[in-house]
Write an enzyme that holds these catalytic residues in place. Structure first.
Site, short mmCIF file in Angstrom:
data_model
loop_
_atom_site.label_atom_id
_atom_site.label_comp_id
_atom_site.label_asym_id
_atom_site.label_seq_id
_atom_site.Cartn_x
_atom_site.Cartn_y
_atom_site.Cartn_z
N ARG A 4 -0.67 -9.00 13.10
CA ARG A 4 -0.97 -7.97 12.23
C ARG A 4 -1.94 -8.55 11.10
O ARG A 4 -2.85 -7.94 10.84
CB ARG A 4 0.01 -7.12 11.64
N ARG A 44 11.19 -0.71 11.04
CA ARG A 44 9.79 -0.71 11.90
C ARG A 44 10.14 -1.38 13.27
O ARG A 44 10.35 -2.45 12.95
CB ARG A 44 8.67 -0.61 11.11
N ARG A 54 12.04 -5.20 4.96
CA ARG A 54 11.56 -3.83 4.66
C ARG A 54 12.77 -2.76 5.50
O ARG A 54 12.87 -3.11 6.37
CB ARG A 54 10.18 -3.41 5.07
N LYS A 104 0.85 -1.25 -0.09
CA LYS A 104 0.01 0.17 0.10
C LYS A 104 0.93 1.07 0.00
O LYS A 104 0.70 2.09 -0.80
CB LYS A 104 -1.07 0.05 1.10
N ARG A 130 -10.01 0.71 8.46
CA ARG A 130 -9.36 -0.63 8.69
C ARG A 130 -10.40 -1.42 9.33
O ARG A 130 -10.06 -2.64 9.72
CB ARG A 130 -8.26 -0.45 9.69
P1 AP5 Z 1 5.05 -1.66 1.96
O1 AP5 Z 1 4.47 -0.87 0.60
O2 AP5 Z 1 5.57 -1.06 3.00
O3 AP5 Z 1 3.54 -2.32 2.40
P2 AP5 Z 1 2.34 -1.78 3.02
O4 AP5 Z 1 1.10 -2.47 2.40
O5 AP5 Z 1 2.26 -0.14 3.32
O6 AP5 Z 1 2.48 -2.41 4.65
P3 AP5 Z 1 2.50 -1.96 6.01
O7 AP5 Z 1 3.12 -2.93 6.77
O8 AP5 Z 1 2.88 -0.50 6.08
O9 AP5 Z 1 1.08 -2.31 6.27
P4 AP5 Z 1 0.43 -2.12 7.74
O10 AP5 Z 1 -0.94 -2.02 7.46
O11 AP5 Z 1 0.59 -3.30 8.66
O12 AP5 Z 1 1.26 -1.03 8.61
P5 AP5 Z 1 0.42 0.55 8.96
O13 AP5 Z 1 1.69 1.31 9.10
O14 AP5 Z 1 -0.72 0.85 8.10
O15 AP5 Z 1 5.81 -2.93 1.18
C1 AP5 Z 1 6.42 -3.88 2.08
C2 AP5 Z 1 7.67 -4.21 1.69
O16 AP5 Z 1 7.70 -4.91 0.27
C3 AP5 Z 1 8.49 -3.03 1.33
O17 AP5 Z 1 9.92 -3.39 1.77
C4 AP5 Z 1 8.39 -2.90 -0.04
O18 AP5 Z 1 9.84 -2.40 -0.79
C5 AP5 Z 1 8.29 -4.68 -0.54
N1 AP5 Z 1 7.15 -4.49 -1.75
C6 AP5 Z 1 6.20 -3.62 -1.84
N2 AP5 Z 1 5.41 -4.16 -3.10
C7 AP5 Z 1 6.37 -5.18 -3.70
C8 AP5 Z 1 6.08 -6.23 -4.85
N3 AP5 Z 1 5.04 -5.84 -5.60
N4 AP5 Z 1 6.89 -7.01 -4.88
C9 AP5 Z 1 7.94 -7.33 -3.94
N5 AP5 Z 1 8.14 -6.54 -2.88
C10 AP5 Z 1 7.37 -5.53 -2.78
O19 AP5 Z 1 0.09 0.22 10.52
C11 AP5 Z 1 0.83 -0.13 11.46
C12 AP5 Z 1 0.09 -0.26 12.70
O20 AP5 Z 1 -0.53 1.07 13.00
C13 AP5 Z 1 -0.94 -1.09 12.75
O21 AP5 Z 1 -0.65 -2.45 13.09
C14 AP5 Z 1 -1.97 -0.59 14.02
O22 AP5 Z 1 -1.61 -0.92 15.22
C15 AP5 Z 1 -1.74 0.97 13.56
N6 AP5 Z 1 -2.93 1.50 12.58
C16 AP5 Z 1 -2.40 2.15 11.49
N7 AP5 Z 1 -3.67 2.47 10.78
C17 AP5 Z 1 -4.52 2.26 11.55
C18 AP5 Z 1 -6.03 2.29 11.60
N8 AP5 Z 1 -6.55 3.03 10.37
N9 AP5 Z 1 -6.82 1.73 12.62
C19 AP5 Z 1 -6.34 1.25 13.57
N10 AP5 Z 1 -4.87 0.95 13.88
C20 AP5 Z 1 -4.21 1.68 12.77
MG MG Z 2 2.42 1.12 4.86
#
Ligand code: AP5
Ligand code: MG
Length: 215
Positions: free
Chosen positions: A172, A161, A127, A13, A88
């Protein structure tokens, strides 16, 4: 244009949001990034969120809804936003709908970047990102052009992270399937859901997304 990027942790994402911003003149609103900034600043919200995030659970709906509501009042969001990691839960999706109506805006697309669970642990544990400008990388799939130097800003400092370890990732993923996956039928019923194959190379995923947004 306003769109929601849906998908599991590590699904791509954040990577894709950053690649779409310029072409479509949008702003990325990542609740994960905003919460990590709150944790780093030691604010009251950050203090509440830290333990929950470290445990791989979801922060309370009230907190993230308030963060997004406030952020959408800033003028840079007027042309449109990419919601990354929000909503979410169904409660967050309903709150977003109500908020957008109140602000005279609407959601144009919800796009699921679909990636099976077995690929996600490797994506997440490999990552890292630039400590200065936030550009995202991966040990295997997205290395900087010159090892140890950020492509975007030239910085030599990188960070990983706190929640990117195999144990927290499993939690997660559980949260994603239990609490976030119900958003797929929610947006399907509204007729705005599209799915892209997130297992393709990063550039191919971007092209699939661009095709949807340009249609
Ligand atoms: P990346 O693009 O970083 O993946 P992402 O989908 O952004 O994954 P996240 O881990 O950021 O999602 P998340 O939902 O768990 O975390 P968030 O920060 O939102 O890609 C990952 C890796 O793969 C990278 O190294 C990239 O280079 C590689 N890659 C990408 N695409 C690729 C491809 N096609 N092929 C190969 N490699 C690839 O949330 C973190 C925490 O915050 C949550 O756990 C929760 O506690 C809290 N939180 C955040 N938002 C909310 C909400 N709305 N409600 C409640 N809690 C929340
Ligand atoms: Mg992300």
């Amino acid at each position: 244009m306003n769109l929601v990027l849906l998908g599991p942790p590590g699904g791509g994402k954040g990577t894709q949001a950053k690649r779409l911003l310029e072409k479509f003149g949008l702003v990325q609103l990542s609740t994960g990034d905003m919460l990590r900034a709150a944790v780093a600043s030691g604010s009251p919200i950050g203090k509440k969120a830290k333990a929950v995030m470290d445990a791989g659970q979801l922060v309370s709906d009230d907190i993230v809804i308030a963060i997004i509501d406030e952020r959408l009042d800033q003028p840079d969001t007027k042309n449109g936003v990419i919601f990354d990691g929000f909503p979410r839960t169904v409660a967050q999706a309903e709150a977003l709908d109500a908020m957008l109506v109140r602000k005279g805006r609407k959601l144009d697309h919800a796009i699921e970047v679909r990636v099976p669970d077995q690929l996600l642990i490797e994506r997440i544990t490999g990552r890292f990102s630039c400590a200065k400008c936030g550009a995202g990388y991966h040990d295997k799939f997205q290395k900087p052009k010159v090892a140890g130097v950020c492509d975007s800003c030239g910085s030599k400092e990188f960070i990983r992270r706190a929640d990117d370890n195999a144990e927290t990732v499993t939690k997660r993923l559980d949260a994603y399937h239990a609490q976030t996956a119900p958003l797929l039928p929610y947006y399907e019923k509204k007729g705005i859901l599209n799915v892209v194959d997130g297992t393709q190379e990063i550039g191919q995923v971007t092209r699939a997304l661009e095709a949807i947004l340009s249609a």
